[in-house]
Scaffold this active site. Structure first.
Site, PDB file in Angstrom:
ATOM      1  N   GLU A 114       4.021   8.194  -0.426  1.00 53.32           N
ATOM      2  CA  GLU A 114       5.027   7.292  -0.989  1.00 53.32           C
ATOM      3  C   GLU A 114       4.606   5.841  -0.818  1.00 53.32           C
ATOM      4  O   GLU A 114       4.737   5.031  -1.744  1.00 53.32           O
ATOM      5  CB  GLU A 114       6.397   7.561  -0.339  1.00 53.32           C
ATOM      6  CG  GLU A 114       7.056   8.845  -0.783  1.00 53.32           C
ATOM      7  CD  GLU A 114       6.403  10.125  -0.263  1.00 53.32           C
ATOM      8  OE1 GLU A 114       6.705  11.200  -0.811  1.00 53.32           O
ATOM      9  OE2 GLU A 114       5.581  10.076   0.689  1.00 53.32           O
ATOM     10  N   ASP A 128       0.194  -5.722 -15.419  1.00 50.16           N
ATOM     11  CA  ASP A 128       0.908  -5.646 -16.696  1.00 50.16           C
ATOM     12  C   ASP A 128       1.580  -6.970 -17.051  1.00 50.16           C
ATOM     13  O   ASP A 128       1.524  -7.419 -18.199  1.00 50.16           O
ATOM     14  CB  ASP A 128       1.955  -4.533 -16.650  1.00 50.16           C
ATOM     15  CG  ASP A 128       2.745  -4.451 -17.937  1.00 50.16           C
ATOM     16  OD1 ASP A 128       2.128  -4.307 -19.014  1.00 50.16           O
ATOM     17  OD2 ASP A 128       3.986  -4.540 -17.876  1.00 50.16           O
TER      18      ASP A 128
END
EC number: 4.6.1.17
Length: 159
Positions: A114, A128
């Protein structure tokens, strides 16, 4: 060295049975970096990127990713995380941003995957949001820094 745990005696993949393991407090800390052009770094640092608050969005993306790790990594157990903390360290001389993710749970299996997933998604989100001005950004150095709890006990990188 320990045996690989995700394969049975016939070499077939399987999800590890953690049913008999004790519920313990488990912690993992992971990190990774993204290096960019100085002008891109300044946009992120100053909060003036066209798409908005890059680090704020990357923080939320990392938290969301930690909660979806079992959907992305086929043999990971779904885990009820009790805490996720995401921090960023900005190094202006190298135009590098480090992401540090800490995950915690009280359960039967660790939270390393995780933490690592959170780091990767945070870095991808930064890429991005900044790719319009810098397609040459480089992500790397993703690694587990430490893990605590469980049958195997504590582990710290480099110790």
């Amino acid at each position: 060295m320990s045996q690989l745990t995700h394969f049975d005696n016939a070499g077939q993949a399987h999800m590890v049975d953690v049913g008999n393991k004790a519920n313990t407090h488990r912690v993992a800390v992971a990190t990774g970096t993204i290096t960019m052009l100085p002008a891109t770094f300044a946009l992120v640092r100053d909060g003036s990127a066209k798409k908005g608050d890059v680090l704020g969005i990357a923080r939320v993306a990392a938290i969301m990713a930690t909660k979806r790790t079992a959907d992305l990594i086929p043999l990971c157990h779904p885990i009820g995380l009790t805490k996720v903390a995401v921090d960023f360290a900005l190094d202006e001389p190298s135009s590098t941003i480090a992401c540090i993710v800490r995950t915690e749970t009280h359960g039967q299996t660790g939270v390393e995957m995780e933490a690592l997933t959170g780091v990767q998604v945070a870095l991808l989100t930064i890429y991005d949001m900044c790719k319009a001005v810098d397609r040459g950004m480089v992500m790397g150095n993703v690694k587990l820094l430490e893990k605590h709890g469980g049958k195997s006990g504590d582990w710290v990188a480099g110790a």
